[in-house]
Design a protein around this motif. Structure first.
Motif, PDB file in Angstrom:
ATOM      1  N   PHE A 138       0.495  54.624  -6.219  1.00  0.00           N
ATOM      2  CA  PHE A 138      -0.203  54.882  -7.493  1.00  0.00           C
ATOM      3  C   PHE A 138      -1.724  54.824  -7.284  1.00  0.00           C
ATOM      4  CE2 PHE A 138       3.833  52.633  -8.579  1.00  0.00           C
ATOM      5  CZ  PHE A 138       4.520  53.769  -8.967  1.00  0.00           C
ATOM      6  N   GLN A 158      -0.320  58.257 -11.538  1.00  0.00           N
ATOM      7  CA  GLN A 158      -0.133  56.891 -12.070  1.00  0.00           C
ATOM      8  C   GLN A 158       0.113  56.946 -13.577  1.00  0.00           C
ATOM      9  OE1 GLN A 158      -3.668  54.492 -11.695  1.00  0.00           O
ATOM     10  NE2 GLN A 158      -2.468  52.669 -11.202  1.00  0.00           N
ATOM     11  N   GLY A 159       1.107  56.180 -14.030  1.00  0.00           N
ATOM     12  CA  GLY A 159       1.508  56.277 -15.437  1.00  0.00           C
ATOM     13  C   GLY A 159       0.663  55.412 -16.354  1.00  0.00           C
ATOM     14  N   TYR A 193      11.020  50.938  -8.370  1.00  0.00           N
ATOM     15  CA  TYR A 193       9.616  50.661  -8.621  1.00  0.00           C
ATOM     16  C   TYR A 193       9.024  49.925  -7.415  1.00  0.00           C
ATOM     17  CZ  TYR A 193       5.423  49.342 -11.070  1.00  0.00           C
ATOM     18  OH  TYR A 193       4.123  49.182 -11.419  1.00  0.00           O
ATOM     19  N   ASN A 232      12.161  54.244 -14.262  1.00  0.00           N
ATOM     20  CA  ASN A 232      11.041  54.904 -13.589  1.00  0.00           C
ATOM     21  C   ASN A 232      11.449  55.132 -12.134  1.00  0.00           C
ATOM     22  OD1 ASN A 232       8.566  55.609 -12.497  1.00  0.00           O
ATOM     23  ND2 ASN A 232       7.574  53.628 -12.842  1.00  0.00           N
ATOM     24  N   TYR A 275      10.185  50.057 -20.537  1.00  0.00           N
ATOM     25  CA  TYR A 275      10.169  51.287 -21.347  1.00  0.00           C
ATOM     26  C   TYR A 275      11.182  51.216 -22.491  1.00  0.00           C
ATOM     27  CZ  TYR A 275       7.445  52.888 -17.373  1.00  0.00           C
ATOM     28  OH  TYR A 275       6.471  53.002 -16.402  1.00  0.00           O
ATOM     29  N   LYS A 299       3.230  48.939 -21.941  1.00  0.00           N
ATOM     30  CA  LYS A 299       3.993  50.146 -22.270  1.00  0.00           C
ATOM     31  C   LYS A 299       4.231  50.268 -23.769  1.00  0.00           C
ATOM     32  CE  LYS A 299       4.061  51.168 -18.052  1.00  0.00           C
ATOM     33  NZ  LYS A 299       3.996  50.060 -17.248  1.00  0.00           N
ATOM     34  N   PHE A 307       7.750  59.709 -17.668  1.00  0.00           N
ATOM     35  CA  PHE A 307       7.773  60.571 -16.481  1.00  0.00           C
ATOM     36  C   PHE A 307       8.815  61.685 -16.497  1.00  0.00           C
ATOM     37  CE2 PHE A 307       6.721  56.128 -15.239  1.00  0.00           C
ATOM     38  CZ  PHE A 307       5.359  56.325 -15.055  1.00  0.00           C
ATOM     39  N   ARG A 362       6.849  63.594  -9.325  1.00  0.00           N
ATOM     40  CA  ARG A 362       6.891  62.929 -10.637  1.00  0.00           C
ATOM     41  C   ARG A 362       5.578  63.183 -11.363  1.00  0.00           C
ATOM     42  NH1 ARG A 362       6.089  56.601 -11.844  1.00  0.00           N
ATOM     43  NH2 ARG A 362       3.949  57.409 -11.869  1.00  0.00           N
TER      44      ARG A 362
HETATM   45  N1  GLN Z   1       3.958  51.848 -13.577  1.00  0.00           N
HETATM   46  C1  GLN Z   1       2.990  52.823 -13.252  1.00  0.00           C
HETATM   47  C2  GLN Z   1       3.656  54.043 -12.663  1.00  0.00           C
HETATM   48  O1  GLN Z   1       4.806  54.031 -12.310  1.00  0.00           O
HETATM   49  C3  GLN Z   1       1.948  52.371 -12.272  1.00  0.00           C
HETATM   50  C4  GLN Z   1       1.568  50.954 -12.236  1.00  0.00           C
HETATM   51  C5  GLN Z   1       0.745  50.681 -11.026  1.00  0.00           C
HETATM   52  O2  GLN Z   1      -0.147  51.450 -10.692  1.00  0.00           O
HETATM   53  N2  GLN Z   1       1.041  49.616 -10.343  1.00  0.00           N
HETATM   54  O3  GLN Z   1       2.987  55.026 -12.547  1.00  0.00           O
END
Ligand code: GLN
Ligand code: PMP
Length: 400
Positions: free
Chosen positions: A16, A33-34, A121, A170, A201, A232, A317, A367
Protein backbone atom coordinates in the motif's frame (compact mmCIF):
# COMPACT_ATOMS: atom_id res chain seq x y z
CA UNK A 1 26.86 -6.97 14.01
CA UNK A 2 24.24 -9.53 14.99
CA UNK A 3 21.27 -9.68 12.63
CA UNK A 4 18.12 -7.86 13.66
CA UNK A 5 14.83 -9.76 13.66
CA UNK A 6 14.97 -11.88 10.54
CA UNK A 7 11.22 -12.20 10.08
CA UNK A 8 10.86 -8.43 9.90
CA UNK A 9 13.96 -7.82 7.81
CA UNK A 10 12.61 -10.39 5.34
CA UNK A 11 9.40 -8.42 4.78
CA UNK A 12 9.38 -5.57 2.30
CA UNK A 13 7.53 -2.28 2.76
CA UNK A 14 3.80 -2.87 2.50
CA UNK A 15 2.43 -2.76 -1.03
CA UNK A 16 0.00 0.00 0.00
CA UNK A 17 2.85 2.35 0.87
CA UNK A 18 4.87 1.33 -2.18
CA UNK A 19 2.02 2.03 -4.59
CA UNK A 20 0.99 5.26 -2.86
CA UNK A 21 4.57 6.55 -3.14
CA UNK A 22 4.68 5.59 -6.83
CA UNK A 23 1.32 7.31 -7.37
CA UNK A 24 2.64 10.50 -5.78
CA UNK A 25 5.82 10.35 -7.84
CA UNK A 26 3.88 10.07 -11.11
CA UNK A 27 0.97 12.29 -10.06
CA UNK A 28 -1.30 9.32 -10.62
CA UNK A 29 -4.86 9.06 -9.32
CA UNK A 30 -4.46 6.71 -6.40
CA UNK A 31 -6.97 3.85 -6.67
CA UNK A 32 -4.45 1.67 -4.82
CA UNK A 33 -4.40 2.14 -1.04
CA UNK A 34 -7.96 2.12 0.26
CA UNK A 35 -8.82 5.50 1.73
CA UNK A 36 -11.70 7.86 0.90
CA UNK A 37 -10.93 11.26 -0.62
CA UNK A 38 -13.63 13.06 1.34
CA UNK A 39 -13.77 13.90 5.03
CA UNK A 40 -15.88 11.86 7.42
CA UNK A 41 -19.15 13.16 8.92
CA UNK A 42 -18.87 16.77 10.07
CA UNK A 43 -20.51 16.17 13.47
CA UNK A 44 -18.00 13.42 14.27
CA UNK A 45 -15.04 15.60 13.31
CA UNK A 46 -16.48 18.49 15.34
CA UNK A 47 -16.95 16.19 18.31
CA UNK A 48 -13.24 15.32 18.10
CA UNK A 49 -12.28 19.00 17.94
CA UNK A 50 -14.47 19.81 20.93
CA UNK A 51 -13.10 16.83 22.84
CA UNK A 52 -9.55 18.07 22.27
CA UNK A 53 -10.40 21.41 23.89
CA UNK A 54 -12.31 20.25 26.95
CA UNK A 55 -9.40 19.04 28.96
CA UNK A 56 -9.45 15.28 28.93
CA UNK A 57 -6.11 14.82 27.21
CA UNK A 58 -4.34 12.50 29.64
CA UNK A 59 -4.27 8.71 29.51
CA UNK A 60 -7.79 7.35 29.19
CA UNK A 61 -8.78 4.02 30.76
CA UNK A 62 -6.83 1.06 29.38
CA UNK A 63 -9.77 -0.63 27.65
CA UNK A 64 -11.25 2.60 26.26
CA UNK A 65 -13.34 5.56 27.41
CA UNK A 66 -16.72 4.49 28.86
CA UNK A 67 -18.64 6.50 26.20
CA UNK A 68 -17.06 4.53 23.37
CA UNK A 69 -17.32 1.13 25.07
CA UNK A 70 -21.02 1.81 25.64
CA UNK A 71 -21.46 2.96 22.04
CA UNK A 72 -19.75 -0.19 20.73
CA UNK A 73 -22.06 -2.34 22.87
CA UNK A 74 -25.12 -0.41 21.66
CA UNK A 75 -24.04 -0.76 18.02
CA UNK A 76 -23.54 -4.51 18.49
CA UNK A 77 -27.12 -4.74 19.72
CA UNK A 78 -28.63 -2.37 17.13
CA UNK A 79 -27.00 -3.81 14.03
CA UNK A 80 -26.27 -7.45 14.84
CA UNK A 81 -28.44 -8.42 17.82
CA UNK A 82 -25.29 -9.12 19.86
CA UNK A 83 -25.27 -8.44 23.60
CA UNK A 84 -21.86 -7.47 24.98
CA UNK A 85 -21.07 -5.95 28.36
CA UNK A 86 -19.47 -2.53 27.74
CA UNK A 87 -17.43 -2.76 30.94
CA UNK A 88 -16.05 -6.27 30.52
CA UNK A 89 -16.37 -7.25 26.87
CA UNK A 90 -15.13 -4.31 24.78
CA UNK A 91 -11.51 -3.25 24.25
CA UNK A 92 -10.69 -0.11 22.23
CA UNK A 93 -7.45 -0.18 20.24
CA UNK A 94 -5.42 2.09 17.97
CA UNK A 95 -7.04 0.88 14.77
CA UNK A 96 -8.10 -2.56 13.63
CA UNK A 97 -4.45 -3.20 12.83
CA UNK A 98 -3.60 -3.15 16.52
CA UNK A 99 -6.79 -5.08 17.29
CA UNK A 100 -5.76 -7.93 14.98
CA UNK A 101 -2.34 -8.19 16.63
CA UNK A 102 -3.81 -7.88 20.13
CA UNK A 103 -6.34 -10.66 19.47
CA UNK A 104 -3.68 -12.97 18.03
CA UNK A 105 -1.39 -12.21 20.99
CA UNK A 106 -4.27 -12.93 23.36
CA UNK A 107 -4.87 -16.37 21.89
CA UNK A 108 -1.64 -17.81 20.56
CA UNK A 109 1.23 -19.69 22.11
CA UNK A 110 4.27 -20.58 19.99
CA UNK A 111 3.52 -23.68 17.93
CA UNK A 112 -0.24 -23.10 17.79
CA UNK A 113 -1.75 -23.37 14.33
CA UNK A 114 -3.83 -20.59 12.82
CA UNK A 115 -6.03 -21.05 9.77
CA UNK A 116 -5.78 -18.11 7.35
CA UNK A 117 -7.69 -17.58 4.14
CA UNK A 118 -5.85 -16.23 1.10
CA UNK A 119 -6.00 -13.65 -0.38
CA UNK A 120 -5.25 -12.02 2.96
CA UNK A 121 -4.64 -8.61 4.45
CA UNK A 122 -0.96 -7.80 4.71
CA UNK A 123 -0.46 -7.88 8.49
CA UNK A 124 -1.95 -11.32 9.15
CA UNK A 125 0.92 -13.57 8.13
CA UNK A 126 3.84 -11.58 9.61
CA UNK A 127 2.09 -11.22 12.96
CA UNK A 128 1.19 -14.91 13.19
CA UNK A 129 4.80 -15.79 12.37
CA UNK A 130 6.28 -13.23 14.79
CA UNK A 131 4.26 -14.86 17.55
CA UNK A 132 5.86 -18.20 16.71
CA UNK A 133 2.54 -19.65 15.58
CA UNK A 134 2.12 -21.72 12.42
CA UNK A 135 -0.08 -20.42 9.58
CA UNK A 136 -2.25 -22.95 7.74
CA UNK A 137 -3.24 -21.30 4.50
CA UNK A 138 -6.41 -22.02 2.56
CA UNK A 139 -6.61 -20.39 -0.81
CA UNK A 140 -9.59 -18.76 -2.53
CA UNK A 141 -9.24 -18.40 -6.28
CA UNK A 142 -10.73 -15.91 -8.70
CA UNK A 143 -13.07 -15.40 -10.40
CA UNK A 144 -15.57 -16.86 -7.89
CA UNK A 145 -13.58 -16.77 -4.65
CA UNK A 146 -15.47 -19.83 -3.44
CA UNK A 147 -14.66 -21.28 -0.05
CA UNK A 148 -13.03 -24.68 -0.70
CA UNK A 149 -14.78 -26.49 2.13
CA UNK A 150 -12.83 -29.75 2.02
CA UNK A 151 -9.52 -27.86 2.07
CA UNK A 152 -10.71 -25.65 4.88
CA UNK A 153 -11.74 -28.68 6.94
CA UNK A 154 -8.37 -30.31 6.21
CA UNK A 155 -6.52 -27.22 7.48
CA UNK A 156 -7.99 -27.76 10.97
CA UNK A 157 -6.35 -30.25 13.31
CA UNK A 158 -5.57 -30.90 16.96
CA UNK A 159 -3.13 -27.97 17.11
CA UNK A 160 -5.53 -25.42 15.59
CA UNK A 161 -6.02 -22.56 18.01
CA UNK A 162 -7.86 -20.11 15.76
CA UNK A 163 -9.04 -18.99 12.37
CA UNK A 164 -8.59 -15.39 11.20
CA UNK A 165 -11.63 -14.53 9.12
CA UNK A 166 -12.15 -11.32 7.14
CA UNK A 167 -15.69 -10.63 5.97
CA UNK A 168 -16.57 -8.49 4.05
CA UNK A 169 -13.25 -9.48 2.57
CA UNK A 170 -10.40 -7.32 1.31
CA UNK A 171 -9.41 -7.54 -1.57
CA UNK A 172 -12.09 -9.85 -3.02
CA UNK A 173 -15.20 -7.92 -2.00
CA UNK A 174 -16.67 -11.25 -0.90
CA UNK A 175 -19.31 -11.31 1.84
CA UNK A 176 -19.36 -14.71 3.51
CA UNK A 177 -22.80 -16.34 3.42
CA UNK A 178 -24.74 -17.78 6.35
CA UNK A 179 -24.02 -21.28 5.03
CA UNK A 180 -20.26 -20.64 4.79
CA UNK A 181 -20.21 -19.18 8.29
CA UNK A 182 -22.17 -22.14 9.65
CA UNK A 183 -19.59 -24.46 8.09
CA UNK A 184 -16.77 -22.52 9.78
CA UNK A 185 -18.66 -22.46 13.08
CA UNK A 186 -19.00 -26.24 13.01
CA UNK A 187 -15.24 -26.61 12.45
CA UNK A 188 -14.50 -24.25 15.34
CA UNK A 189 -16.69 -26.27 17.67
CA UNK A 190 -15.38 -29.61 16.49
CA UNK A 191 -11.76 -28.48 17.00
CA UNK A 192 -12.34 -26.28 20.05
CA UNK A 193 -10.87 -23.24 18.29
CA UNK A 194 -11.41 -19.46 18.31
CA UNK A 195 -12.08 -16.95 15.54
CA UNK A 196 -10.49 -13.55 15.16
CA UNK A 197 -13.10 -11.80 13.01
CA UNK A 198 -11.81 -8.83 11.03
CA UNK A 199 -15.09 -7.09 10.25
CA UNK A 200 -13.81 -3.60 9.48
CA UNK A 201 -16.11 -3.40 6.42
CA UNK A 202 -19.19 -4.52 8.41
CA UNK A 203 -21.27 -1.55 7.20
CA UNK A 204 -20.00 -1.48 3.62
CA UNK A 205 -22.13 -4.06 1.77
CA UNK A 206 -24.09 -3.70 -1.47
CA UNK A 207 -27.03 -5.04 -3.51
CA UNK A 208 -28.92 -6.28 -0.45
CA UNK A 209 -25.96 -8.35 0.78
CA UNK A 210 -25.86 -8.14 4.55
CA UNK A 211 -22.85 -8.75 6.72
CA UNK A 212 -23.30 -11.55 9.25
CA UNK A 213 -20.92 -11.57 12.23
CA UNK A 214 -19.71 -15.12 12.90
CA UNK A 215 -20.13 -14.21 16.56
CA UNK A 216 -23.93 -14.13 16.08
CA UNK A 217 -24.14 -17.82 15.12
CA UNK A 218 -25.14 -20.43 17.73
CA UNK A 219 -22.21 -21.48 19.91
CA UNK A 220 -19.95 -18.69 18.60
CA UNK A 221 -20.49 -16.03 21.29
CA UNK A 222 -17.60 -17.35 23.43
CA UNK A 223 -15.30 -18.22 20.54
CA UNK A 224 -15.20 -15.01 18.49
CA UNK A 225 -13.22 -11.81 18.87
CA UNK A 226 -15.03 -9.34 16.62
CA UNK A 227 -13.08 -6.34 15.29
CA UNK A 228 -14.48 -3.07 13.95
CA UNK A 229 -12.77 0.11 12.72
CA UNK A 230 -13.89 3.72 12.92
CA UNK A 231 -11.60 4.37 9.96
CA UNK A 232 -13.92 2.42 7.67
CA UNK A 233 -17.26 3.13 9.32
CA UNK A 234 -16.73 6.91 9.34
CA UNK A 235 -14.39 7.33 6.36
CA UNK A 236 -11.67 8.61 8.70
CA UNK A 237 -8.89 6.13 8.03
CA UNK A 238 -6.16 8.25 9.61
CA UNK A 239 -7.83 8.20 13.01
CA UNK A 240 -6.90 4.61 13.81
CA UNK A 241 -9.57 3.79 16.34
CA UNK A 242 -10.55 0.11 16.46
CA UNK A 243 -12.75 -1.88 18.80
CA UNK A 244 -12.86 -5.52 19.84
CA UNK A 245 -15.99 -7.19 21.16
CA UNK A 246 -15.47 -10.56 22.82
CA UNK A 247 -16.56 -12.71 25.72
CA UNK A 248 -15.35 -11.70 29.19
CA UNK A 249 -13.37 -14.95 29.31
CA UNK A 250 -11.21 -13.61 26.43
CA UNK A 251 -11.13 -9.85 27.02
CA UNK A 252 -8.66 -10.03 29.93
CA UNK A 253 -5.90 -11.34 27.68
CA UNK A 254 -6.90 -8.95 24.89
CA UNK A 255 -6.57 -6.04 27.32
CA UNK A 256 -3.18 -7.34 28.48
CA UNK A 257 -2.02 -7.51 24.86
CA UNK A 258 -3.25 -3.94 24.24
CA UNK A 259 -1.51 -2.86 27.47
CA UNK A 260 1.77 -4.07 26.01
CA UNK A 261 1.25 -2.70 22.50
CA UNK A 262 -0.01 0.85 22.94
CA UNK A 263 -1.68 0.81 26.38
CA UNK A 264 -4.30 3.40 25.32
CA UNK A 265 -5.80 5.16 22.29
CA UNK A 266 -6.30 8.97 22.00
CA UNK A 267 -9.28 9.84 24.24
CA UNK A 268 -10.62 12.68 22.09
CA UNK A 269 -10.91 10.51 19.00
CA UNK A 270 -12.55 7.78 21.07
CA UNK A 271 -15.19 10.18 22.29
CA UNK A 272 -15.90 11.39 18.75
CA UNK A 273 -16.24 7.81 17.49
CA UNK A 274 -18.81 7.24 20.24
CA UNK A 275 -20.82 10.12 18.72
CA UNK A 276 -20.45 8.48 15.31
CA UNK A 277 -21.63 5.05 16.41
CA UNK A 278 -24.77 6.62 17.84
CA UNK A 279 -25.71 8.19 14.51
CA UNK A 280 -29.12 7.42 13.05
CA UNK A 281 -29.67 4.31 10.88
CA UNK A 282 -29.90 6.52 7.79
CA UNK A 283 -26.20 7.44 8.09
CA UNK A 284 -25.13 3.81 7.84
CA UNK A 285 -27.55 3.10 4.97
CA UNK A 286 -26.33 6.16 3.04
CA UNK A 287 -22.70 5.22 3.62
CA UNK A 288 -23.24 1.89 1.85
CA UNK A 289 -25.58 3.36 -0.78
CA UNK A 290 -23.15 6.09 -1.81
CA UNK A 291 -20.30 3.60 -2.00
CA UNK A 292 -22.39 1.23 -4.11
CA UNK A 293 -22.99 4.03 -6.63
CA UNK A 294 -19.23 4.64 -6.83
CA UNK A 295 -18.61 0.92 -7.27
CA UNK A 296 -21.06 0.93 -10.18
CA UNK A 297 -19.29 3.84 -11.89
CA UNK A 298 -15.89 2.18 -11.64
CA UNK A 299 -17.09 -1.35 -12.42
CA UNK A 300 -18.99 -0.38 -15.55
CA UNK A 301 -16.19 1.95 -16.69
CA UNK A 302 -13.50 -0.71 -16.30
CA UNK A 303 -15.71 -3.25 -18.09
CA UNK A 304 -16.20 -0.82 -20.99
CA UNK A 305 -12.43 -0.54 -21.28
CA UNK A 306 -12.26 -4.30 -21.74
CA UNK A 307 -11.24 -5.49 -18.28
CA UNK A 308 -13.03 -8.47 -16.77
CA UNK A 309 -14.51 -7.03 -13.60
CA UNK A 310 -15.32 -9.45 -10.79
CA UNK A 311 -18.48 -8.90 -8.73
CA UNK A 312 -17.92 -7.17 -5.41
CA UNK A 313 -20.47 -7.41 -2.61
CA UNK A 314 -18.77 -5.22 -0.03
CA UNK A 315 -15.61 -3.26 0.99
CA UNK A 316 -13.88 -0.43 -0.92
CA UNK A 317 -12.50 -2.65 -3.68
CA UNK A 318 -13.02 -4.14 -7.13
CA UNK A 319 -10.75 -6.75 -8.67
CA UNK A 320 -10.43 -6.87 -12.42
CA UNK A 321 -8.59 -9.17 -14.79
CA UNK A 322 -6.48 -7.34 -17.34
CA UNK A 323 -5.28 -10.21 -19.61
CA UNK A 324 -7.79 -9.19 -22.27
CA UNK A 325 -5.94 -5.87 -22.75
CA UNK A 326 -2.92 -7.72 -24.13
CA UNK A 327 -0.57 -6.56 -21.39
CA UNK A 328 2.39 -8.95 -21.42
CA UNK A 329 3.47 -8.82 -17.74
CA UNK A 330 2.08 -9.95 -14.40
CA UNK A 331 -0.11 -7.95 -12.01
CA UNK A 332 2.80 -6.22 -10.27
CA UNK A 333 4.13 -5.05 -13.65
CA UNK A 334 0.64 -4.02 -14.77
CA UNK A 335 0.00 -1.92 -11.66
CA UNK A 336 3.38 -0.27 -11.94
CA UNK A 337 2.86 0.33 -15.65
CA UNK A 338 -0.55 1.97 -15.37
CA UNK A 339 0.68 4.13 -12.48
CA UNK A 340 3.60 5.38 -14.55
CA UNK A 341 2.04 5.48 -18.02
CA UNK A 342 -1.71 5.90 -17.52
CA UNK A 343 -1.57 7.96 -14.32
CA UNK A 344 -3.81 5.58 -12.33
CA UNK A 345 -2.54 3.44 -9.45
CA UNK A 346 -3.92 0.04 -8.41
CA UNK A 347 -2.73 -2.84 -6.21
CA UNK A 348 -1.66 -6.25 -7.58
CA UNK A 349 -3.90 -8.97 -6.12
CA UNK A 350 -0.94 -11.38 -5.86
CA UNK A 351 0.37 -9.17 -3.01
CA UNK A 352 -2.40 -10.66 -0.85
CA UNK A 353 -0.95 -14.17 -1.13
CA UNK A 354 1.95 -15.70 0.76
CA UNK A 355 5.01 -14.83 -1.32
CA UNK A 356 6.37 -18.34 -0.71
CA UNK A 357 3.08 -19.75 -1.90
CA UNK A 358 4.13 -21.38 -5.13
CA UNK A 359 2.93 -21.39 -8.67
CA UNK A 360 -0.82 -21.04 -8.52
CA UNK A 361 -1.00 -17.51 -7.09
CA UNK A 362 -3.30 -15.50 -9.40
CA UNK A 363 -1.19 -12.92 -11.25
CA UNK A 364 -3.59 -11.25 -13.65
CA UNK A 365 -5.84 -9.25 -11.37
CA UNK A 366 -5.55 -5.67 -10.17
CA UNK A 367 -7.44 -4.26 -7.18
CA UNK A 368 -8.97 -0.81 -7.68
CA UNK A 369 -10.36 1.24 -4.77
CA UNK A 370 -13.63 3.02 -5.54
CA UNK A 371 -13.96 5.01 -2.27
CA UNK A 372 -13.30 8.20 -4.23
CA UNK A 373 -15.39 11.11 -5.51
CA UNK A 374 -17.28 10.23 -8.68
CA UNK A 375 -15.44 12.84 -10.75
CA UNK A 376 -12.14 11.34 -9.63
CA UNK A 377 -13.28 7.86 -10.70
CA UNK A 378 -14.38 9.27 -14.07
CA UNK A 379 -11.08 11.07 -14.51
CA UNK A 380 -9.22 7.80 -13.75
CA UNK A 381 -11.33 5.96 -16.32
CA UNK A 382 -10.62 8.72 -18.84
CA UNK A 383 -6.88 8.40 -18.23
CA UNK A 384 -7.01 4.63 -18.70
CA UNK A 385 -9.04 5.10 -21.89
CA UNK A 386 -6.49 7.59 -23.24
CA UNK A 387 -3.62 5.25 -22.35
CA UNK A 388 -5.28 2.36 -24.18
CA UNK A 389 -6.00 4.60 -27.16
CA UNK A 390 -2.31 5.50 -27.41
CA UNK A 391 -1.76 1.87 -28.35
CA UNK A 392 1.32 1.43 -26.22
CA UNK A 393 0.47 -2.24 -25.80
CA UNK A 394 1.15 -3.04 -29.44
CA UNK A 395 3.97 -5.61 -29.78
CA UNK A 396 6.59 -2.96 -30.60
CA UNK A 397 5.91 -1.07 -27.40
CA UNK A 398 5.76 -4.08 -25.11
CA UNK A 399 8.78 -3.40 -23.03
CA UNK A 400 6.51 -3.03 -19.96
N1 GLN B 1 -6.63 -1.26 4.24
C1 GLN B 1 -6.09 -0.46 3.21
C2 GLN B 1 -6.10 -1.22 1.90
O1 GLN B 1 -6.31 -2.40 1.85
C3 GLN B 1 -4.68 -0.01 3.45
C4 GLN B 1 -4.21 0.20 4.82
C5 GLN B 1 -2.74 0.37 4.84
O2 GLN B 1 -2.18 1.08 4.01
N2 GLN B 1 -2.08 -0.28 5.75
O3 GLN B 1 -5.88 -0.59 0.91
N1 PMP C 1 -8.32 -5.19 8.15
C1 PMP C 1 -8.60 -5.01 6.85
C2 PMP C 1 -9.19 -6.14 6.07
C3 PMP C 1 -8.34 -3.80 6.23
O1 PMP C 1 -8.61 -3.64 4.94
C4 PMP C 1 -7.78 -2.77 7.00
C5 PMP C 1 -7.43 -1.51 6.25
N2 PMP C 1 -7.50 -0.48 6.59
C6 PMP C 1 -7.51 -2.98 8.35
C7 PMP C 1 -7.77 -4.21 8.88
C8 PMP C 1 -6.87 -1.94 9.23
O2 PMP C 1 -7.78 -1.06 9.77
P1 PMP C 1 -7.31 0.21 10.64
O3 PMP C 1 -7.00 1.30 9.68
O4 PMP C 1 -8.47 0.51 11.53
O5 PMP C 1 -6.11 -0.20 11.41
Amino acid sequence: MKPTNTLLSGIGTTIFTVMSALATKHQAINLGQGFPDTEGPRDVVEAAAAALMDGRNQYPPLTGVPELRQAVAAANRRFWGLEVDPDREVVVTSGATEAITACLMALLDPGDEVVLIEPLYDTYLPVVRLLGAVPKLVRLAPPRWELPRAELAAAFGPKTKAILLNTPMNPTGKVFTAAELAFIAELLQRHDAYAVCDEVYEHLTFDGWRHIPLMSLPGMRERCLRIGSAGKTFALTGWKVGYISCDASLSGNVARAHQNLTFTTPPNLQRAVAVGLAKEDAYFAELAGALQAKRDVLASGLAELGLRVLPTQGTYFISAEFSSLGFPGDDAAFCRHITEHAGVAAIPVSAFYDAEGGADIPRHYARFAFCKREEVLREALGRLRAWLARGELTPAARSA
